[in-house]
Design a protein around this motif. Structure first.
Motif, PDB file in Angstrom:
ATOM      1  N   ILE A 290      36.249  30.358  35.165  1.00  0.00           N
ATOM      2  CA  ILE A 290      36.494  31.632  35.814  1.00  0.00           C
ATOM      3  C   ILE A 290      35.628  31.743  37.057  1.00  0.00           C
ATOM      4  N   LYS A 291      36.284  31.859  38.218  1.00  0.00           N
ATOM      5  CA  LYS A 291      35.591  31.942  39.488  1.00  0.00           C
ATOM      6  C   LYS A 291      35.879  33.292  40.149  1.00  0.00           C
ATOM      7  N   ASP A 292      35.376  33.479  41.348  1.00  0.00           N
ATOM      8  CA  ASP A 292      35.441  34.795  41.988  1.00  0.00           C
ATOM      9  C   ASP A 292      36.860  35.319  42.162  1.00  0.00           C
ATOM     10  N   ASN A 293      37.815  34.437  42.457  1.00  0.00           N
ATOM     11  CA  ASN A 293      39.183  34.897  42.638  1.00  0.00           C
ATOM     12  C   ASN A 293      39.812  35.373  41.332  1.00  0.00           C
ATOM     13  N   HIS A 294      39.448  34.728  40.223  1.00  0.00           N
ATOM     14  CA  HIS A 294      39.927  35.192  38.925  1.00  0.00           C
ATOM     15  C   HIS A 294      39.330  36.573  38.619  1.00  0.00           C
ATOM     16  N   VAL A 295      38.052  36.724  38.926  1.00  0.00           N
ATOM     17  CA  VAL A 295      37.381  37.997  38.702  1.00  0.00           C
ATOM     18  C   VAL A 295      37.989  39.085  39.573  1.00  0.00           C
ATOM     19  N   LEU A 296      38.337  38.723  40.804  1.00  0.00           N
ATOM     20  CA  LEU A 296      38.929  39.688  41.726  1.00  0.00           C
ATOM     21  C   LEU A 296      40.212  40.276  41.153  1.00  0.00           C
ATOM     22  N   VAL A 297      41.041  39.438  40.560  1.00  0.00           N
ATOM     23  CA  VAL A 297      42.304  39.908  40.000  1.00  0.00           C
ATOM     24  C   VAL A 297      42.077  40.668  38.693  1.00  0.00           C
ATOM     25  N   ALA A 298      41.164  40.150  37.858  1.00  0.00           N
ATOM     26  CA  ALA A 298      40.916  40.783  36.556  1.00  0.00           C
ATOM     27  C   ALA A 298      40.166  42.105  36.698  1.00  0.00           C
ATOM     28  N   GLY A 299      39.364  42.226  37.728  1.00  0.00           N
ATOM     29  CA  GLY A 299      38.624  43.459  37.963  1.00  0.00           C
ATOM     30  C   GLY A 299      37.145  43.375  37.696  1.00  0.00           C
ATOM     31  N   SER A 300      36.747  42.446  36.823  1.00  0.00           N
ATOM     32  CA  SER A 300      35.327  42.263  36.519  1.00  0.00           C
ATOM     33  C   SER A 300      35.138  40.947  35.802  1.00  0.00           C
ATOM     34  N   VAL A 301      33.893  40.484  35.771  1.00  0.00           N
ATOM     35  CA  VAL A 301      33.573  39.251  35.059  1.00  0.00           C
ATOM     36  C   VAL A 301      33.912  39.398  33.575  1.00  0.00           C
TER      37      VAL A 301
END
Length: 286
Positions: free
Chosen positions: A173-184
């Motif tokens: 899980i990298k920053d772009n995944h977090v961006l879509v999911a909303g949070s880490v």
């Protein structure tokens, strides 16, 4: 002994590489015009492959396969072990067989050994610079398309270890995944809910650590943190999951980052930017 790697078809690799060099399927292709026009069909050569620089050796069994594909009866002797450190001028392989076959396979064989030995040599430099038996050097997915199994093999020959082999064997899980999911935390939870066993989560701030762990991350990648911040991150994690330092790591910085208590250090340039080793192949007519 047969050379095998998971996910790698040596016979197909040799066949496709030689076909590319011979221009199979192209107008006028399918042959080595130089060797066929200059070298008699029954001419024989002996040859010696040697190192011109100090290197860590990788890829000799693949080179052997290139020569045997064109002359199955060729006499081939591998003179050093894979992963061995050798001095300049060291003989690596001796050959004796059909001259045309040797000349046609020469460049494909050399390219492979030079590239893989270059990776193994750089990896060994990083392992020595890290100087930390408690920390493991990892590669990344920054590999040349089609060569990943071979390049990751070369990393192992140099004394490093492999990160995930691809997109299939662990979630990362990298920053772009977090961006879509909303949070880490939400990104990790989604991977957990999907039944993913191994979940590596990249964090670039200390306040992301607890949410990632609470959600079920099984490893944390501590991205672009300086040594003091890495030490603080390792203390927060408190050995609950393995930790990995990544970003901004070179021969000058790896020792300090590895000394912070992280379990792993990953370096993309091991496969992305390793220079080819200087290896030659000299022939003698028989």
């Amino acid at each position: 002994m047969t050379f095998t790697l998971n996910g790698f078809d040596l016979e197909a690799f040799v066949r496709d590489t030689l076909a590319e060099d011979l221009g199979e399927g192209l107008p006028g292709g399918g042959k080595d015009v130089t060797s066929e026009s200059v070298i008699p069909a029954d001419a024989r050569f002996s040859g010696v492959m040697d190192s011109r620089d100090p290197i860590v050796v990788a890829g000799l069994p693949v080179a052997e396969a290139f020569f045997r594909a064109l002359d199955p009866g060729m006499t081939i002797e591998l003179l050093v072990e894979e992963g061995e450190s050798v001095a300049p001028g060291t003989d690596l392989m001796r050959l004796e067989g059909n001259a045309r076959a040797m000349l046609t396979a020469e460049r494909s064989a050399l390219n492979t050994v030079q590239h893989l030995s270059g990776i193994a040599t750089m990896v060994r430099e990083y392992v020595l610079a890290m100087d930390n038996p408690d920390c493991t050097l990892l590669d990344t997915r920054k590999t040349i398309p089609g060569l990943r199994p071979l390049e990751k093999y070369a990393v192992r020959m140099g004394g490093g270890s492999n990160h995930r082999m691809g997109l299939w064997d662990a979630a990362m899980i990298k920053d772009n995944h977090v961006l879509v999911a909303g949070s880490v935390g939400e990104a990790v939870r989604r991977a957990v809910d999907a039944g993913v066993k191994d979940i590596i989560c990249e964090v670039d701030r200390l306040d992301q650590i607890e949410p990632a762990l609470e959600a079920g991350a099984t490893r944390l990648l501590l991205d672009n943190m300086d040594p003091p911040t890495l030490r603080e991150a390792v203390a927060i994690v408190a050995a609950r999951v393995p930790t990995e330092a990544s970003g901004g790591i070179n021969l000058d910085t790896i020792e300090a980052k590895a000394a912070t208590g992280v379990d792993y250090v990953s370096v993309g340039r091991l496969t992305q930017s390793a220079p080819a080793a200087d290896i030659g192949l000299d022939f003698t007519p028989l």
